[in-house]
Design a protein around this motif. Structure first.
Motif, PDB file in Angstrom:
ATOM      1  N   GLN A   1      55.170  -6.216  21.070  1.00 13.65           N
ATOM      2  CA  GLN A   1      55.164  -5.726  19.589  1.00 13.65           C
ATOM      3  C   GLN A   1      55.749  -3.932  19.622  1.00 13.65           C
ATOM      4  O   GLN A   1      56.414  -3.568  18.921  1.00 13.65           O
ATOM      5  CB  GLN A   1      53.797  -5.494  19.036  1.00 13.65           C
ATOM      6  N   MET A   2      55.207  -3.351  20.828  1.00 21.59           N
ATOM      7  CA  MET A   2      55.681  -2.048  20.992  1.00 21.59           C
ATOM      8  C   MET A   2      57.278  -2.158  21.288  1.00 21.59           C
ATOM      9  O   MET A   2      58.236  -1.183  20.924  1.00 21.59           O
ATOM     10  CB  MET A   2      55.061  -1.369  22.165  1.00 21.59           C
TER      11      MET A   2
ATOM     12  N   ALA B   1      59.556  -4.082  20.353  1.00 23.30           N
ATOM     13  CA  ALA B   1      60.208  -4.610  19.140  1.00 23.30           C
ATOM     14  C   ALA B   1      60.086  -3.327  18.315  1.00 23.30           C
ATOM     15  O   ALA B   1      61.020  -2.923  17.638  1.00 23.30           O
ATOM     16  CB  ALA B   1      59.274  -5.957  18.532  1.00 23.30           C
ATOM     17  N   GLU B   2      59.142  -2.608  18.001  1.00 22.95           N
ATOM     18  CA  GLU B   2      59.120  -1.212  17.279  1.00 22.95           C
ATOM     19  C   GLU B   2      60.165  -0.275  17.769  1.00 22.95           C
ATOM     20  O   GLU B   2      60.967   0.255  16.919  1.00 22.95           O
ATOM     21  CB  GLU B   2      57.743  -0.848  17.241  1.00 22.95           C
ATOM     22  N   LEU B   3      60.241  -0.307  19.065  1.00 21.78           N
ATOM     23  CA  LEU B   3      60.904   0.759  19.608  1.00 21.78           C
ATOM     24  C   LEU B   3      62.559   0.457  19.481  1.00 21.78           C
ATOM     25  O   LEU B   3      63.394   1.394  19.358  1.00 21.78           O
ATOM     26  CB  LEU B   3      60.792   1.043  20.986  1.00 21.78           C
TER      27      LEU B   3
END
Ligand SMILES: Cc1cc2nc3c(=O)[nH]c(=O)nc-3n(C[C@H](O)[C@H](O)[C@H](O)COP(=O)(O)OP(=O)(O)OC[C@H]3O[C@@H](n4cnc5c(N)ncnc54)[C@H](O)[C@@H]3O)c2cc1C
Lengths: 321, 257
Positions: free
Chosen positions: B131-132, B134-136
């Protein structure tokens, strides 16, 4: 002093026990706390949040929140967290919580500690305990230079108290604008109306010792009397007797109920990884040397087919059913 | 289609965990390292997707001490991945820093259409890195995926949630997919695959070179082994007596009914 934002979840119009645990912990911390909830349950749960002792309640009731969409929820909640001045965010290590909060944490250049089993505060710093190496060790961790401290608690780990106090204003938030690259096409309901394994307080689990799929009926009967959820070992999931959602262990679910009854489960290390945090473990197995007995609180050596029906009857009597 | 797999090397599931001298990490002496079980599903899905979409390539990225992680990457190459990249990093790098390293490496390599990972690393139990990442990278993600259909523009993924329910989402590519058990049956590395993988040159990157910010967001205070359980109480008598005794103990002694 810090400020805590508690992200809550509800089902059937009522706050989940896991969320009441979080609200209780926030209240006990002595720090001011605010509560938030999103989705179709938000309007129904808002009154309970408003009188929980929270200083503010924030709801996301727009129909767009009815289904969980990571991008939408990330935009809405990171905005709320930033504007609210919260320094700590408490949420459940639920399917939604685990998917959502790492993404929000990345947006806010912060860390998230997931799957925590203990929570305390040292000043305004959260200190947690969390299982690592499949429950073979526990790490005590705190935050360092994380602007916001995100803590995801496992269910059934913290005490709950009757929540009462105050009548906080409820602020409704609109859905954030912007294009989404994620489209939720469908939500397929599970076959079970029971609590999920990760939330269940009592679990009855079956392994290859049950011989065939049809014999899970015996466990379902026992579970019905106990209000328990039925779990399984990987061996029977791989054999196709039950669905993967029921698997407990390293490559299944990690559970920590008050009572875990393992029937015909040998207790392989990968199974133990998922359930050794249970408070009381009962093992029923025909092999006195089965490794499950080393982790069990109570053990019965014997034939599951003989013992389980008798146990069901005894529980019926004891629980007046 | 360019496909990336984020892969972690973890202690084997059978490993006995011993505490290290610092009281904050494990003693890594004698540990057998393996590919994180959920990442095997990620590798398998990546290889399958590549084969279904001619012209595609699978790149495996692994963050960790390169002197040991090379083995894990070679296992993925032996399963059919095309290229391996080691991102050298110290032991026990936290998820936020790991995600940064992966996102920056993916950008440095020119991006990717599909990024696969496992839903959870069985060592730090964080379930955060996909998830991290993807966010970055400002791209969508979905986790705990047990069914996937890929087109050149989008994926449709089934995600397992509580109570056996499933959320079906369509994500525009590029996207990050975190695999659950059930997504596929990971293949075993074939002998020719292993031979070929041995000869491949692994590309090496490191945190400093990627410009990763390594400021500590969290601090481990201590690591403990679980408390010893009192010995099991075995119930005796015939099955009727055992059943009655168990119910009584659960009610009066353990107080869990
Ligand atoms: C990477 C990896 C990940 C894994 N992940 C998981 C996981 O998440 N969860 C998991 O469970 N396993 C997992 N496993 C598999 C695990 O190693 C075991 O194979 C599995 O747990 C065994 O399932 P079982 O106990 O049902 O079967 P068995 O080991 O075959 O045990 C059956 C038991 O039933 C008993 N029995 C037989 N007849 C009777 C009877 N009439 N009455 C009472 N008892 C009876 C037997 O004595 C025996 O102890 C994993 C393995 C690997 C390698």
């Amino acid at each position: 002093m810090g400020k805590i934002l508690v992200f809550t979840e509800a089902a059937n119009g009522k706050l989940k026990r896991s969320s009441i645990e979080l609200l209780t912990a926030a209240k006990k911390s002595g720090q001011p706390f605010i509560a938030a909830i999103a989705g179709s349950q938000a309007a129904g749960a808002a009154p309970a949040l408003s009188s929980s002792g929270a200083a503010e309640v924030h709801t996301f009731e727009d129909g767009k929140f009815d289904q969980y969409n990571p991008e939408l929820y990330t935009a809405a909640l990171s905005d709320l967290i930033t504007k609210s001045g919260a320094t700590v965010v408490l949420a459940s290590a639920s399917a939604l919580g685990k998917d959502l909060f790492p993404r929000i944490a990345a947006r806010l250049k912060s860390a998230v500690l997931s799957d925590c089993t203990e929570l305390s505060f040292n000043g305004d710093k959260a200190v947690v305990k969390r299982p690592v190496y499949s429950g073979k060790a526990f790490a005590k961790v705190t935050f360092d230079q994380s602007p916001i401290q995100f803590v995801l608690m496992r269910a059934n780990q913290l005490p709950t108290e009757e929540l009462s106090g105050g009548s906080a204003a409820v602020t409704k938030h609109a859905a954030p604008a912007g294009d989404l690259k994620t489209l939720i096409k469908d939500v397929v309901k599970g076959t079970s109306e029971k609590l999920d394994l990760t939330e269940a307080n009592i679990i009855v689990s079956g392994g290859r010792g049950l011989k065939e799929a049809a014999n899970f009926k015996m466990l379902n009967d026992l579970a019905d009397v106990l209000g328990a959820t039925v779990g399984a070992s990987r061996a029977v999931v791989d054999a196709g007797w039950v669905s993967h959602g029921m698997q407990v262990g390293q490559t299944g679910k990690t559970v920590a109920p008050s009572l875990y009854i393992a029937v015909g489960v040998s207790g392989a290390i990968q199974h133990l990884a998922g359930m050794s945090g249970s408070k009381v473990i009962v093992a029923i197995n025909s092999d006195p040397n089965a490794p499950i007995f080393q982790k069990a609180t109570y053990g019965i050596v014997g034939d599951a087919f003989e013992i389980v029906p008798k146990l069901t009857e005894e529980f019926k009597k004891a629980l007046h059913k | 289609m360019k496909i990336v797999v984020c892969l972690k090397q973890v202690p084997d599931t059978e490993t006995k965990i011993k505490l290290g001298a610092d009281g904050q990490s494990i003693d890594t002496n004698g540990i057998k390292w393996v590919v994180n079980p959920y990442d095997e599903y990620a590798v398998e899905e990546a290889v399958k997707t590549r084969d279904a979409h001619p012209g595609s390539q699978v790149h495996v990225l692994c963050v960790g001490p390169k002197k040991r992680t090379a083995d894990a990457v070679r296992t993925a190459l032996a399963m059919g991945a095309d290229e391996g990249i080691l991102i050298d990093a110290p032991e026990n790098l936290d998820p936020a820093t790991t995600a940064q390293a992966l996102a920056k490496a993916i950008q440095a390599e020119g991006g990717a259409q599909l990024i696969f990972a496992g839903k959870l690393a069985i060592d730090d139990n964080a379930s955060s890195v996909p998830q991290m990442v993807a966010e970055l990278l400002s791209i969508p993600h979905t986790t705990v995926v047990s069914k996937l259909a890929v087109t050149p523009e989008s994926v449709t993924a089934e995600r397992d949630v509580e109570g056996g329910a499933k959320e079906v989402a369509q994500l525009a590519l590029p996207a990050v997919i975190a695999a659950n058990k059930g997504l596929n049956m990971p293949r075993y590395a074939s002998l020719p695959g292993i031979m070929k993988a041995k000869k491949k040159v692994l590309k090496e990157l490191d945190l400093a070179g990627l410009g990763v910010n390594t400021v500590a967001l969290t601090k481990t205070l201590s690591l403990e082994l679980p408390a010893d359980k009192p010995p099991v109480k075995m119930l005796t008598g015939d099955s009727g007596a055992q059943a009655a005794q168990l119910v009584q103990l659960l009610r009066d002694e353990a107080k869990v009914l």
